[in-house]
Design a protein around this motif. Structure first.
Motif, short mmCIF file in Angstrom:
data_model
loop_
_atom_site.label_atom_id
_atom_site.label_comp_id
_atom_site.label_asym_id
_atom_site.label_seq_id
_atom_site.Cartn_x
_atom_site.Cartn_y
_atom_site.Cartn_z
N ALA A 25 25.28 19.72 -8.84
CA ALA A 25 23.86 19.58 -9.15
C ALA A 25 23.56 18.15 -9.59
CB ALA A 25 23.47 20.55 -10.27
N VAL A 26 22.41 17.65 -9.16
CA VAL A 26 21.99 16.30 -9.53
C VAL A 26 20.62 16.42 -10.20
CG1 VAL A 26 21.44 13.98 -8.69
CG2 VAL A 26 23.24 15.33 -7.57
N LEU A 27 20.52 15.95 -11.44
CA LEU A 27 19.25 16.01 -12.17
C LEU A 27 18.72 14.59 -12.31
CD1 LEU A 27 20.27 18.45 -15.09
CD2 LEU A 27 19.82 18.98 -12.69
N ILE A 28 17.51 14.36 -11.84
CA ILE A 28 16.97 13.00 -11.85
C ILE A 28 15.75 12.93 -12.76
CG2 ILE A 28 15.97 11.18 -10.40
CD1 ILE A 28 17.87 12.12 -8.20
N LEU A 29 15.92 12.20 -13.86
CA LEU A 29 14.86 12.12 -14.87
C LEU A 29 13.80 11.08 -14.51
CD1 LEU A 29 17.03 12.24 -18.15
CD2 LEU A 29 15.93 14.14 -16.96
N ASP A 30 14.12 10.22 -13.56
CA ASP A 30 13.20 9.13 -13.20
C ASP A 30 13.22 8.95 -11.69
OD1 ASP A 30 12.23 6.26 -14.92
OD2 ASP A 30 12.13 6.43 -12.74
N GLU A 31 12.08 9.23 -11.05
CA GLU A 31 12.07 9.26 -9.58
C GLU A 31 12.31 7.89 -8.96
OE1 GLU A 31 8.03 10.60 -8.70
OE2 GLU A 31 7.54 8.52 -8.22
N SER A 32 12.11 6.82 -9.74
CA SER A 32 12.35 5.48 -9.18
C SER A 32 13.84 5.26 -8.88
CB SER A 32 11.86 4.40 -10.16
OG SER A 32 12.68 4.40 -11.31
N LEU A 33 14.70 6.17 -9.36
CA LEU A 33 16.14 6.04 -9.10
C LEU A 33 16.54 6.65 -7.77
CD1 LEU A 33 17.41 6.94 -12.69
CD2 LEU A 33 17.38 4.66 -11.65
N LEU A 34 15.63 7.41 -7.15
CA LEU A 34 15.95 8.05 -5.88
C LEU A 34 16.32 7.02 -4.83
CD1 LEU A 34 13.17 10.78 -5.53
CD2 LEU A 34 15.64 11.16 -5.76
N ASN A 35 17.32 7.37 -4.04
CA ASN A 35 17.81 6.49 -2.97
C ASN A 35 18.44 5.20 -3.49
OD1 ASN A 35 18.36 6.18 -0.22
ND2 ASN A 35 16.59 4.84 0.06
N THR A 36 18.87 5.18 -4.76
CA THR A 36 19.67 4.05 -5.23
C THR A 36 21.14 4.37 -4.94
OG1 THR A 36 19.79 5.03 -7.43
CG2 THR A 36 18.08 3.38 -7.08
N ASP A 37 21.99 3.34 -4.94
CA ASP A 37 23.40 3.53 -4.53
C ASP A 37 24.10 4.61 -5.34
OD1 ASP A 37 23.02 1.64 -2.68
OD2 ASP A 37 24.18 0.05 -3.68
N LYS A 38 23.92 4.55 -6.67
CA LYS A 38 24.67 5.48 -7.51
C LYS A 38 24.18 6.91 -7.35
CE LYS A 38 26.93 2.62 -10.81
NZ LYS A 38 27.10 2.15 -12.19
#
Lengths: 373, 193
Positions: free
Chosen positions: B73-86
């Motif tokens: 599972a991947v939880l993303i608290l900040d959508e600006s991080l989407l499609n970043t390398d990590k």
């Protein structure tokens, strides 16, 4: 199968820093002289809270540097108090002038070392450089793999120190253990109290009926003899360590020894390592064993004094030995590598691997590639 | 079905509560009778800088200290991080992706599909939730982590919303008081509703 008994209060998930703070609360030492440094800080921060909340009555001495922290520990210990502290990396380097003094004065100080790289270039992350820097001065050094071990080692270290009249440094990997939440079982306060007992020093400065001198000037007529005695005292530590760990097993059900052998009976290739990476290596060993590879791990728990005989015995069937050092000894063979070569009397089967410097991650897959055929 | 080990990566920016999220997940796992491990990506902690935290929930004691390589599972608290390398590392293998966003599913899919591996392989579930908005409304602060936590708890196979609420109360009632705790609990529960 889930082995966790949820109803048991002592089954917790804690960071290493917090768990050691609990151990210190349970021990309730007379004096702690402290100076913060990453990644050790969570240890003294959590313990300071216990003191502030009245759950321990330890005299906290907040000093202005690590040099002063160890100096205060030495003074307090010489005056007969039970003394503990914790530090890391540059803190160890800064107190280095007085680290050998604690041993030479035969003071049973326990200093938890949250292992961190040494600067030049600056790095706050984990490796064993700080432990290696203090290894030759008469401190007993123990390495822990997990939060549970780090908690347990705090008690074992204290008992060994007071029996051997030598300072002991239990080591745990900075961040990997200090800042990671893991399952841990805590002992009951009363059980700890009984295990560590009351500290009654045989000799101390404030015993005015039997005056003694600590830290005297010793010149050509006595210095070398005193150093020799210090070396001899270290020679008694293995037996003391065995006694204490046996007693600890009786109260905890967890038995520790100089080393931990993991699937080495029939292993052709064995990794030798210390600290938290041992857990990662166990995973790799299991994965390779499933593919029929005869591999194993020898984890060193008691690092100083080094258990040469035990290591020789443990490695007698290995055809290839890979020694993993989390420290770079510059201009010489690696520290653990040398110790293993000396144990088995030959460098022929031994391969050295320096790894994880400055917090560089180690993956199960990398270990498999290292030791797989 | 739960495999032997369930692995979660929380991506956020310094200050958004990624570290707290991981710790609460671990404590909730403990309540659920699991063996747990939680740790942050060890780097300099700076407000606003991208930050990952790792959580393992398992049926056996967790021995490995390696960072999580392929999360369930991947939880993303900040959508600006989407499609970043990590975030992209093995994200195509994940079973569950929860994103804090106000954007539409199409818009988010568009960003994610820029990663070809994700576009071709991802078979999991994507959940979008306006965690910041809900948090602002209920708690009065932009703390997306409790809402994301509630969302995860409601749909994952390992821990329950009750587990999360219970550990939140244990940890925070003294620290932030009853009123704020209640508001956070409401945020956790509302995300799952």
């Amino acid at each position: 199968m889930n082995q966790l008994n949820k109803t048991k209060k002592q089954d917790l998930a804690l960071t290493g820093g917090y768990a050691i703070g609990e151990a210190l609360r349970q021990i309730n030492p007379d004096v702690m002289a402290v100076y913060p440094i990453t990644p050790q800080t969570p240890i003294i921060a959590s313990f300071s809270k216990h003191v502030a909340d009245g759950e321990a009555d330890t005299k906290m001495i907040e000093v202005e540097s690590e040099h002063s922290a160890m100096s205060a520990c030495i003074g307090a210990s010489a005056s007969g108090a039970r003394v503990m502290t914790a530090s890391s990396s540059q803190g160890i380097m800064y107190m280095m002038e007085v680290i050998p003094v604690a041993a030479a004065m035969r003071l049973p100080i326990v200093m938890t070392v949250a292992n961190r790289a040494i600067s030049g270039t600056i790095n706050i992350h984990n490796d064993h450089s700080d432990a290696m820097a203090m290894r030759d001065f008469g401190w007993v050094q123990i390495f822990s793999e997990t939060v549970q071990e780090a908690y347990d080692d705090t008690f074992i270290a204290l008992r060994v120190a007071e029996k051997a009249k030598l300072p002991v440094a239990p080591n745990l990997d900075g961040f990997f253990i200090t800042h990671s939440v893991e399952n841990v079982k805590l002992l009951d306060d009363e059980v700890v109290k009984k295990f560590v007992g009351e500290y009654i020093p045989e000799k101390y400065l404030f015993d005015f009926e039997n005056p003694v001198t600590y830290g005297a000037l010793t010149l050509q007529n006595s210095y070398m003899e005193i150093r020799e005695e210090l070396g001899n005292a270290m020679g008694l530590v293995p037996n003391i360590f065995r006694e204490v760990t046996k007693e600890f097993a009786e109260i905890s059900g967890r038995q520790y020894d100089f080393v931990e052998e993991y699937k080495i009976e029939d292993a052709e290739r064995v990794i030798v390592a210390m600290g938290s990476t041992a857990g990662t290596i166990k995973e790799a060993v299991d994965n390779l064993r499933e593919q029929g590879e005869k591999v194993g791990l020898l984890k060193i728990k008691l690092f100083r004094p080094f258990p040469y005989e035990q290591v020789k015995k443990s490695l007698q069937n290995a055809q290839e030995i890979i020694v993993m050092d989390k420290n770079l000894s510059i201009g010489a063979k690696q520290v653990l590598e040398n110790d293993v070569v000396e144990s088995i009397g030959s460098s022929e089967k031994v391969r050295s691997m320096v790894y994880g410097l400055g917090g560089k991650e180690v993956f199960v897959k990398e270990i498999e590639e290292l030791i797989g055929s | 079905m739960l495999k032997e080990k369930y692995e979660i990566i929380v991506h956020g920016r310094g200050g958004q509560g990624a570290k707290t999220t991981a710790e609460l997940l671990a404590q909730a796992g403990l309540k659920a009778g699991k063996f747990v491990q939680a740790f942050p990506e060890f780097g300099p902690e700076r407000s606003g800088a991208p930050l990952r935290t790792f959580v393992r929930l398992a049926d056996k004691f967790i021995r490995s200290h390696e960072p999580i390589v392929s999360p369930d599972a991947v939880l993303i608290l900040d959508e600006s991080l989407l499609n970043t390398d990590k975030v992209n590392i093995n994200i195509d293998q994940a079973k569950l992706l929860i994103v804090n966003t106000t954007k539409s599913a199409e818009k988010i899919k568009e960003v994610l599909d820029k990663n070809d591996k994700f576009k071709n392989n991802f078979k999991g579930e994507i959940i979008l939730v306006d965690a910041s908005g809900i948090a602002k409304k209920i708690i009065g602060q932009n703390r997306p982590n409790t809402v994301i936590l509630g969302k995860f708890a409601a749909i994952n196979p390992v821990i329950t919303v009750e587990n999360v609420v219970s550990v939140f109360e244990d940890k925070y009632i003294k620290k932030i008081g009853e009123e704020m705790t209640e508001k956070n609990v409401e945020a956790i529960k509302s995300a799952g509703a």
